[in-house]
Design an enzyme around this catalytic site. Structure first.
Site, mmCIF file in Angstrom:
data_model
loop_
_atom_site.group_PDB
_atom_site.id
_atom_site.type_symbol
_atom_site.label_atom_id
_atom_site.label_comp_id
_atom_site.label_asym_id
_atom_site.label_seq_id
_atom_site.Cartn_x
_atom_site.Cartn_y
_atom_site.Cartn_z
ATOM 1 N N ASN A 52 -105.263 -43.909 -8.633
ATOM 2 C CA ASN A 52 -105.921 -45.080 -7.804
ATOM 3 C C ASN A 52 -106.579 -44.044 -6.665
ATOM 4 O O ASN A 52 -106.680 -42.886 -6.650
ATOM 5 C CB ASN A 52 -104.802 -45.929 -7.371
ATOM 6 N N ASP A 69 -98.268 -48.511 -10.369
ATOM 7 C CA ASP A 69 -97.278 -49.543 -10.908
ATOM 8 C C ASP A 69 -96.818 -49.455 -12.421
ATOM 9 O O ASP A 69 -95.983 -49.881 -12.859
ATOM 10 C CB ASP A 69 -97.565 -51.027 -10.725
ATOM 11 N N LYS A 95 -103.814 -32.470 -26.279
ATOM 12 C CA LYS A 95 -105.240 -33.077 -25.578
ATOM 13 C C LYS A 95 -105.403 -34.262 -26.787
ATOM 14 O O LYS A 95 -105.662 -34.152 -27.874
ATOM 15 C CB LYS A 95 -106.261 -32.271 -25.359
ATOM 16 N N ILE A 97 -90.111 -48.162 -6.036
ATOM 17 C CA ILE A 97 -89.350 -47.246 -5.187
ATOM 18 C C ILE A 97 -88.721 -47.764 -4.204
ATOM 19 O O ILE A 97 -87.450 -47.925 -3.675
ATOM 20 C CB ILE A 97 -90.287 -45.990 -4.601
ATOM 21 N N LYS A 147 -93.793 -59.404 0.108
ATOM 22 C CA LYS A 147 -93.400 -57.848 -0.204
ATOM 23 C C LYS A 147 -92.470 -57.765 0.717
ATOM 24 O O LYS A 147 -91.371 -56.889 0.575
ATOM 25 C CB LYS A 147 -94.547 -57.078 -0.132
ATOM 26 N N LYS A 175 -89.065 -56.363 -0.974
ATOM 27 C CA LYS A 175 -88.573 -55.046 -0.873
ATOM 28 C C LYS A 175 -87.800 -54.597 0.410
ATOM 29 O O LYS A 175 -87.581 -53.493 0.470
ATOM 30 C CB LYS A 175 -89.808 -54.098 -0.610
HETATM 31 N N1 CTP Z 1 -94.228 -49.243 -3.670
HETATM 32 C C1 CTP Z 1 -93.044 -48.776 -4.222
HETATM 33 N N2 CTP Z 1 -93.138 -48.406 -5.552
HETATM 34 C C2 CTP Z 1 -93.929 -48.987 -6.395
HETATM 35 C C3 CTP Z 1 -95.154 -49.617 -5.928
HETATM 36 C C4 CTP Z 1 -95.247 -49.902 -4.434
HETATM 37 O O1 CTP Z 1 -92.560 -48.303 -3.463
HETATM 38 N N3 CTP Z 1 -93.741 -48.600 -7.784
HETATM 39 C C5 CTP Z 1 -94.514 -49.673 -2.279
HETATM 40 C C6 CTP Z 1 -95.535 -49.058 -1.575
HETATM 41 O O2 CTP Z 1 -95.629 -47.795 -1.355
HETATM 42 C C7 CTP Z 1 -95.805 -49.929 -0.450
HETATM 43 C C8 CTP Z 1 -95.288 -51.425 -0.948
HETATM 44 O O3 CTP Z 1 -94.396 -50.854 -2.107
HETATM 45 O O4 CTP Z 1 -95.168 -49.712 0.602
HETATM 46 C C9 CTP Z 1 -96.390 -52.328 -1.390
HETATM 47 O O5 CTP Z 1 -97.291 -51.822 -2.464
HETATM 48 P P1 CTP Z 1 -98.395 -52.517 -3.178
HETATM 49 O O6 CTP Z 1 -99.124 -51.662 -4.311
HETATM 50 O O7 CTP Z 1 -99.105 -53.279 -2.205
HETATM 51 O O8 CTP Z 1 -97.155 -53.614 -3.992
HETATM 52 P P2 CTP Z 1 -96.928 -53.984 -5.365
HETATM 53 O O9 CTP Z 1 -95.474 -54.281 -5.072
HETATM 54 O O10 CTP Z 1 -97.202 -52.890 -6.105
HETATM 55 O O11 CTP Z 1 -97.692 -55.430 -5.549
HETATM 56 P P3 CTP Z 1 -99.206 -55.632 -6.386
HETATM 57 O O12 CTP Z 1 -99.427 -54.372 -6.789
HETATM 58 O O13 CTP Z 1 -98.788 -56.535 -7.289
HETATM 59 O O14 CTP Z 1 -99.797 -56.065 -5.114
#
Ligand code: CTP
Length: 406
Positions: free
Chosen positions: A208, A277, A287, A305, A335, A339
């Site tokens: 990303n 994600d 390759k 995480i 979130k 979380k």
């Molecule tokens: N995060 C994490 N582990 C993942 C994805 C995200 O710990 N696999 C953490 C990110 O570091 C951040 C928080 O979760 O602090 C929110 O991340 P975000 O990408 O906004 O949320 P998602 O839960 O991935 O939701 P979405 O992508 O559907 O908005």
């Protein structure tokens, strides 16, 4: 600016690296500091006082006696400033400081000094390794002076090894800690930053737009404010912040393992990384070749995480980040609940001057209890300071709570 309102005394002694002190002074002035330079007699053999005078706009102090000297400067200079940096510090200056001698203006100032001192030695590699120099340094550290180890590399004498004056940017960082409030002293801060790379094959990956800038700024600011900082970083071109223990990882799975290993002993986790994600279900060993008209990939969801580690909290403060394109506050609050966060930092990534890759960010800090704190567009370092203020505020509230309950 980092040094606005700060008065810094720069002591320059006589080594070839004295020329680098001019760059250090220029940076400090550029960051808002008022700088007074004191030079030893041998430093003046390498660089003229006029250089420093032009950079600081102040007269350079060079002698205890004579028509140029100010009465009582040898006492007042080391007491009026916010911090003192000795760069470069020669083996001779170090020896005199360790022995408590005051045979010129700089050493006499140091005898009467009451403010934090950063010592930046620079010398020949053999001189550096000499046990008498090391013993002198140990004595000075024992008296509370902060030592900045020299860098390794080619030296002016032709040798290669330890002895180079560190780059001015690093000296500025080390000095920033000496003039910052130490409200995170003794705290262990774990920060994640950057993107993750999820491999399709040996040369291609899913990622990303994250650059890691906000997470790196958090690590830098936490260290300046006294914390012991570990930065778990996904792939990033940014340099490791000075003083911070950086661990480089690649994939979300690597990051999960690195965070899991360190979470139990941390006081705070700031999860600023943009963790992917999904990952390709299968990473090809060889390759992938062209030739097929259509290709389909299967992706597998990575573990979250925060969801894995935050439920295991034993007093840690856990901070998450939410980069959103719509429904900012409601998404961030969802979130925070899901979380197990104590605080979430939400930002709208639709704006070109906020979020990914740029140096500025406009965020809202949302605590679990209490009102959201919307912030204006700020530099990522200023945002980091505000986040650390909120974290420090949570600690203080907890400490007050436990004192009232006791
Ligand atoms: N995060 C994490 N582990 C993942 C994805 C995200 O710990 N696999 C953490 C990110 O570091 C951040 C928080 O979760 O602090 C929110 O991340 P975000 O990408 O906004 O949320 P998602 O839960 O991935 O939701 P979405 O992508 O559907 O908005």
């Amino acid at each position: 600016m980092l040094f606005t309102g700060k008065r810094i005394l720069v002591g320059v002694s006589g080594g070839i690296a004295a020329y680098k002190a001019a760059e250090l002074v220029r940076r400090l002035v550029g960051l808002g500091a008022r700088v007074k330079v004191v030079m030893t007699r041998s430093a003046r053999e390498f660089v003229g006082p006029l250089t420093f005078q032009a950079l600081t706009g102040e007269k350079v102090a060079t002698a205890m006696f004579g028509p140029e000297s100010e009465p009582l400067e040898h006492i007042s200079l080391g007491q009026e400033v916010d911090a003192i940096v000795l760069a470069p510090a020669t083996a001779n200056l170090i020896g005199k400081l360790a022995a408590g001698l005051g045979d010129d203006l700089l050493t006499t100032i140091m005898l009467a000094a009451t403010k934090p001192v950063l010592l930046c030695p620079a010398m020949n590699v053999e001189m550096w390794a000499n046990p008498v120099v090391q013993q002198n340094l140990a004595r000075l550290q024992g008296r509370g002076i902060t030592l900045m180890e020299p860098a390794s590399g080619p030296l002016a004498c032709g040798a290669v090894g330890l002895g180079r004056l560190p780059e001015p940017d690093l000296i500025v960082e080390a000095l920033a800690r000496l003039v910052s409030p130490q409200d995170l002293a003794g705290r262990k801060v774990l920060v994640t930053a950057g993107p993750t790379h999820e491999d399709f094959d040996p040369v291609r990956f899913l990622t990303n737009r994250s650059s890691g800038k906000q997470g790196y700024a958090l690590a830098r600011v936490a260290w300046r404010r006294g914390a012991e900082v570990t930065l778990v970083s996904g792939p990033s071109s940014l340099a490791a912040p000075y003083g911070v223990n950086r661990i480089m990882v690649r994939s979300a799975r690597d990051m999960l393992a690195a965070v899991r290993e360190r979470f139990a002993e941390a006081d705070v986790l700031l999860m600023a990384a943009a963790v992917s994600d999904y990952r390709p279900t299968q990473a090809e060993i060889l390759k992938i070749k062209r030739g097929r008209e259509n290709m389909q990939f299967h992706l597998t969801q990575n573990a979250d995480i925060l969801k894995q580690v935050a439920p295991k909290k034993t007093g840690q403060i856990v901070v998450g980040f939410a980069a959103e394109t719509h429904d900012l506050e409601s998404e961030a609050r969802r979130k925070m609940r899901e979380k197990h966060l104590d605080l979430i930092v939400a930002n709208d990534v639709n704006r070109p001057d906020s979020g990914f890759q740029v140096d500025t960010n406009e965020v809202t800090i949302i605590p679990r209890e209490g009102d959201p704190i919307p912030l204006p567009l700020l530099s990522k370092e200023e945002v980091a300071d505000k986040i650390m203020d909120a974290v420090a505020g949570l600690w203080q509230a907890r400490e007050r709570g436990s004192a009232a309950g006791a």
